[in-house]
Design an enzyme around this catalytic site. Structure first.
Site, mmCIF file in Angstrom:
data_model
loop_
_atom_site.group_PDB
_atom_site.id
_atom_site.type_symbol
_atom_site.label_atom_id
_atom_site.label_comp_id
_atom_site.label_asym_id
_atom_site.label_seq_id
_atom_site.Cartn_x
_atom_site.Cartn_y
_atom_site.Cartn_z
ATOM 1 N N ARG A 84 18.275 -11.531 -17.084
ATOM 2 C CA ARG A 84 19.290 -10.524 -16.804
ATOM 3 C C ARG A 84 19.469 -10.414 -15.298
ATOM 4 N NH1 ARG A 84 17.081 -5.545 -20.616
ATOM 5 N NH2 ARG A 84 17.144 -6.624 -22.643
ATOM 6 N N ASP A 125 20.966 -9.201 -11.838
ATOM 7 C CA ASP A 125 21.532 -7.912 -11.452
ATOM 8 C C ASP A 125 22.943 -8.069 -10.895
ATOM 9 O OD1 ASP A 125 19.209 -6.565 -12.174
ATOM 10 O OD2 ASP A 125 18.315 -6.777 -10.174
ATOM 11 N N ARG A 141 14.318 -9.607 -4.858
ATOM 12 C CA ARG A 141 14.942 -8.978 -3.691
ATOM 13 C C ARG A 141 13.972 -8.030 -2.989
ATOM 14 N NH1 ARG A 141 19.901 -6.596 -6.661
ATOM 15 N NH2 ARG A 141 20.361 -5.613 -4.647
#
Length: 245
Positions: free
Chosen positions: A49, A51, A196
């Site tokens: 998934r 972002d 991140r």
């Protein structure tokens, strides 16, 4: 019959991979294209998934059909004709009916791109640093990721996962040319926002605002508030996914 689809996309125009109630996602657009082509609703399940704003050089998704696809090359060509320019299908192949794009994946690899000069072209696909970074220290810190399993400190808060454990098998910064660097990280799975957050914390090490020991202490603390900022999404790419078959 079940099929694996390999696709790639630029995430700039999408609110991530997963279907959202009020926003456009990559999954939603691909499902619409499949339904248009196959003339029936065709849900897909992705290997992960990504972002909002995150890109994928490779995403794998599976879908089921009631009748075999006899011309996969034609199907790919037709899908690409329906899909917008920022999503492309590379392959469609039959797999066993119990194959699963997400649960069968043995590793995922992400890359985060950084550049050091002002560039109207790189700015779309890479993050510019205006500070000199100590990549040797950043790599020393990155190596400690492979010693740990619980990455709560790099996870988005209040997610619905059952565990924050991941097995990181590779994590390293490499120089591409005089102006560009890339961080590559491979693991069996990733938490939401994990890459991140890892990169943002490594940048703190590279700027000499955090030591290697402090970086590792953040992992041990299992506290997201102690880690660095989450880096911009546009420079992050889901790069590769592996399967045992």
């Amino acid at each position: 019959m079940r099929y694996f689809m390999q696709l790639s996309y630029c995430g700039a125009n999408y609110h991530g991979w997963q279907v959202q109630p009020h926003d456009v996602s990559v999954q939603q657009v691909v499902e619409h294209a499949l339904a248009t082509l196959l003339r029936t609703p065709t849900p897909i399940t992705g290997a992960g998934r990504t972002d909002t704003g995150v890109n994928a050089r490779m995403m794998i998704a599976h879908f089921d059909t009631t009748t075999p696809i006899t011309d996969t090359a034609g199907t790919i060509r037709q899908l690409n004709g329906i899909l917008p320019a920022d999503i492309a299908v590379q392959s469609v192949r039959p797999v066993a009916d119990d194959s699963h794009a997400r649960f069968d994946a043995t590793s995922r690899t992400y890359k985060y791109f950084v550049h050091t000069v002002k560039s109207p072209f790189l700015n779309r696909s890479s993050w510019r640093t205006v500070h000199a970074l100590d990549y040797d220290l950043m790599n020393e810190s990155a190596a400690t990721l492979m010693k740990h399993r619980d990455f709560t400190s790099f996870s988005k808060l209040h997610t619905d996962v059952k565990t924050n454990n991941c097995i990181v098998s590779f994590a390293r910064w490499e120089r591409l040319n005089e102006e560009q660097w890339v961080f590559t990280i491979t693991a069996d799975r990733f938490l939401r926002n994990m890459v991140r957050a890892v990169v943002g914390t490594l940048i703190e090490v590279g700027r000499h605002r955090m030591t290697v020991n402090e970086f590792e202490n953040i992992i041990d603390a299992r506290d997201r508030c102690l880690a660095g900022t989450s880096m911009p999404a546009h420079a992050l790419y889901l790069w590769d996914i592996t399967y045992p078959y």
